[in-house]
Design an enzyme around this catalytic site. Sequence first.
Site, mmCIF file in Angstrom:
data_model
loop_
_atom_site.group_PDB
_atom_site.id
_atom_site.type_symbol
_atom_site.label_atom_id
_atom_site.label_comp_id
_atom_site.label_asym_id
_atom_site.label_seq_id
_atom_site.Cartn_x
_atom_site.Cartn_y
_atom_site.Cartn_z
ATOM 1 N N ASP A 17 -0.284 35.591 45.921
ATOM 2 C CA ASP A 17 -1.296 35.485 44.878
ATOM 3 C C ASP A 17 -2.054 36.803 44.785
ATOM 4 O O ASP A 17 -2.355 37.407 45.820
ATOM 5 C CB ASP A 17 -2.254 34.334 45.200
ATOM 6 C CG ASP A 17 -3.134 33.964 44.021
ATOM 7 O OD1 ASP A 17 -3.994 34.780 43.636
ATOM 8 O OD2 ASP A 17 -2.969 32.857 43.492
ATOM 9 N N ILE A 18 -2.372 37.250 43.575
ATOM 10 C CA ILE A 18 -3.076 38.535 43.414
ATOM 11 C C ILE A 18 -4.573 38.432 43.720
ATOM 12 O O ILE A 18 -5.233 39.448 43.898
ATOM 13 C CB ILE A 18 -2.876 39.142 42.012
ATOM 14 C CG1 ILE A 18 -3.426 38.216 40.926
ATOM 15 C CG2 ILE A 18 -1.415 39.474 41.772
ATOM 16 C CD1 ILE A 18 -3.541 38.875 39.567
ATOM 17 N N ASN B 180 -2.302 21.778 41.191
ATOM 18 C CA ASN B 180 -3.250 21.263 40.206
ATOM 19 C C ASN B 180 -2.517 20.887 38.922
ATOM 20 O O ASN B 180 -1.659 21.625 38.458
ATOM 21 C CB ASN B 180 -4.312 22.317 39.890
ATOM 22 C CG ASN B 180 -5.133 22.671 41.099
ATOM 23 O OD1 ASN B 180 -5.626 21.797 41.793
ATOM 24 N ND2 ASN B 180 -5.286 23.945 41.364
ATOM 25 N N GLU C 288 -5.089 26.352 35.921
ATOM 26 C CA GLU C 288 -5.346 27.546 35.113
ATOM 27 C C GLU C 288 -4.105 28.151 34.468
ATOM 28 O O GLU C 288 -4.224 28.865 33.483
ATOM 29 C CB GLU C 288 -6.043 28.601 35.967
ATOM 30 C CG GLU C 288 -7.423 28.170 36.422
ATOM 31 C CD GLU C 288 -8.087 29.176 37.346
ATOM 32 O OE1 GLU C 288 -7.455 30.178 37.703
ATOM 33 O OE2 GLU C 288 -9.248 28.931 37.694
ATOM 34 N N VAL C 289 -2.931 27.919 35.039
ATOM 35 C CA VAL C 289 -1.706 28.494 34.492
ATOM 36 C C VAL C 289 -0.776 27.352 34.093
ATOM 37 O O VAL C 289 -0.476 26.495 34.926
ATOM 38 C CB VAL C 289 -0.999 29.423 35.512
ATOM 39 C CG1 VAL C 289 0.283 29.984 34.927
ATOM 40 C CG2 VAL C 289 -1.933 30.555 35.941
ATOM 41 N N HIS D 237 3.081 25.137 39.725
ATOM 42 C CA HIS D 237 3.061 25.994 40.910
ATOM 43 C C HIS D 237 2.325 25.283 42.034
ATOM 44 O O HIS D 237 1.471 24.439 41.800
ATOM 45 C CB HIS D 237 2.413 27.350 40.628
ATOM 46 C CG HIS D 237 1.009 27.283 40.110
ATOM 47 N ND1 HIS D 237 0.699 26.907 38.814
ATOM 48 C CD2 HIS D 237 -0.170 27.550 40.708
ATOM 49 C CE1 HIS D 237 -0.605 26.964 38.643
ATOM 50 N NE2 HIS D 237 -1.167 27.337 39.788
#
Length: 130
Positions: free
Chosen positions: A39-40, A97, A105-106, A110
Amino acid sequence: MAVDATQPYDDQNIFAKILHGEIRSRKVFEDEHTLVFHDIAPWAPTHLLVIPKGAYVSWDDFSEKASDAEIASFVRVTGKVAREAGLVESGYRLIANTGLDSHAEVPHLHVHILAGRQLGPMLVRNDSRR
């Protein structure tokens, strides 16, 4: 901004761009069906993201439409990466999630693998259930 998991797949989401090679990632593992990368903006010393390569918005979408091979890869790779990173003994958390209430959020399925420190409780207990 939270994602509505009932919406169609957006092929311009950040994970789709990573899969298409438009955005670089620090890859940990990849096979025919699954990609794992760092993760960034990590929430813990170890913060990896596991994504299927198919266009799935949510766990529900994936479990309904993915092939047996895609599902097996996703589950097995998640465990394999955790083992190979040495996370099993001290423990790790998996978070997936889905939908607006979860603050997803995406719009691409994932799983977050979080480890490397005490992570604390998941949720504050709702006393109204007593």
